[in-house]
Design a protein around this motif. Structure first.
Motif, short mmCIF file in Angstrom:
data_model
loop_
_atom_site.label_atom_id
_atom_site.label_comp_id
_atom_site.label_asym_id
_atom_site.label_seq_id
_atom_site.Cartn_x
_atom_site.Cartn_y
_atom_site.Cartn_z
N PRO A 1 0.67 -1.09 -0.02
CA PRO A 1 0.15 0.00 -0.02
C PRO A 1 0.81 1.35 0.02
O PRO A 1 1.83 1.42 0.82
CB PRO A 1 -0.80 -0.30 1.19
CG PRO A 1 -0.93 -1.33 1.52
CD PRO A 1 0.36 -2.17 1.03
N TRP B 1 0.66 5.52 -2.26
CA TRP B 1 -0.06 6.27 -3.15
C TRP B 1 0.12 6.05 -4.42
O TRP B 1 -0.50 6.15 -5.26
CB TRP B 1 -0.13 8.00 -2.82
CG TRP B 1 1.28 8.52 -3.03
CD1 TRP B 1 2.27 8.57 -2.11
CD2 TRP B 1 1.83 8.98 -4.44
NE1 TRP B 1 3.36 9.27 -2.86
CE2 TRP B 1 3.08 9.66 -4.18
CE3 TRP B 1 1.34 9.02 -5.39
CZ2 TRP B 1 3.65 10.04 -5.34
CZ3 TRP B 1 2.08 9.77 -6.65
CH2 TRP B 1 3.24 10.18 -6.24
N THR C 1 0.99 3.15 -5.75
CA THR C 1 0.41 1.94 -5.78
C THR C 1 -1.22 2.19 -6.23
O THR C 1 -1.78 1.54 -7.09
CB THR C 1 0.46 0.83 -4.84
OG1 THR C 1 1.96 0.77 -4.45
CG2 THR C 1 -0.01 -0.42 -5.07
N ARG C 2 -1.75 3.07 -5.58
CA ARG C 2 -3.13 3.53 -5.65
C ARG C 2 -3.13 3.75 -7.25
O ARG C 2 -4.44 3.86 -7.77
CB ARG C 2 -3.31 4.59 -4.64
CG ARG C 2 -4.81 5.09 -5.00
CD ARG C 2 -5.89 3.96 -4.41
NE ARG C 2 -7.07 4.36 -4.47
CZ ARG C 2 -8.12 3.77 -5.27
NH1 ARG C 2 -8.21 2.32 -5.67
NH2 ARG C 2 -9.45 4.30 -4.97
N GLN D 1 -3.47 1.03 -9.34
CA GLN D 1 -4.90 0.31 -9.05
C GLN D 1 -5.90 0.92 -9.83
O GLN D 1 -6.88 0.38 -10.50
CB GLN D 1 -5.03 0.33 -7.44
CG GLN D 1 -6.32 -0.49 -7.23
CD GLN D 1 -6.47 -0.62 -5.79
OE1 GLN D 1 -6.11 0.40 -5.16
NE2 GLN D 1 -7.16 -1.36 -5.19
N ILE D 2 -5.93 2.25 -9.91
CA ILE D 2 -7.02 2.80 -10.64
C ILE D 2 -6.76 2.58 -12.09
O ILE D 2 -7.93 2.40 -12.92
CB ILE D 2 -6.70 4.51 -10.27
CG1 ILE D 2 -7.20 4.93 -8.97
CG2 ILE D 2 -7.70 5.22 -11.42
CD1 ILE D 2 -6.75 6.22 -8.44
N SER E 1 -2.15 -4.34 -3.87
CA SER E 1 -1.34 -4.21 -3.27
C SER E 1 -1.57 -5.12 -1.96
O SER E 1 -2.76 -5.51 -1.32
CB SER E 1 -1.32 -2.79 -2.71
OG SER E 1 -2.08 -2.24 -2.00
#
Length: 100
Positions: free
Chosen positions: A39, A41, A43-44, A47-48, A54
């Motif tokens: 985890p 930001w 990785t976020r 993910q989007i 993660s």
């Protein structure tokens, strides 16, 4: 020795299926070098865009125990892009006790 990034679950497979396939590729006592997204930001954003997943170190540890794999070492990358969104794991397949 097998080297892999834990990316299959983002493509529709499950973590358990990934570990079963990996376990089949490892001989007893074999070593797996695994890099998994953690985890963060960065990785976020992945993910989007690409539905990447993660995992916390605890999540990975639980998956490894369920697959009867032994975690030898957790590697935190010290610099470069992997230092933020990824964690490395050195894993060994358990050796079955000898029958006497």
């Amino acid at each position: 020795m097998v080297f892999s990034g834990l990316v299959l679950p983002s493509r529709g497979a499950t973590e358990n299926a990934f570990l079963r396939v990996t376990l089949d590729a490892l001989v007893p006592g074999g070593i797996l070098l695994l890099v998994a997204s953690r985890p963060h930001w960065c990785t976020r954003l992945l993910q989007i865009k690409w539905r990447n997943r993660s995992w916390t170190e605890q999540d990975v540890g639980l998956m490894l125990r369920r697959a009867q794999l032994h975690l030898l070492e957790t590697v935190r990358f010290s610099h470069g892009p992997p230092s933020r969104p990824s964690t490395g794991y050195v894993i060994m397949r358990h050796v079955a006790p000898a029958m006497t």
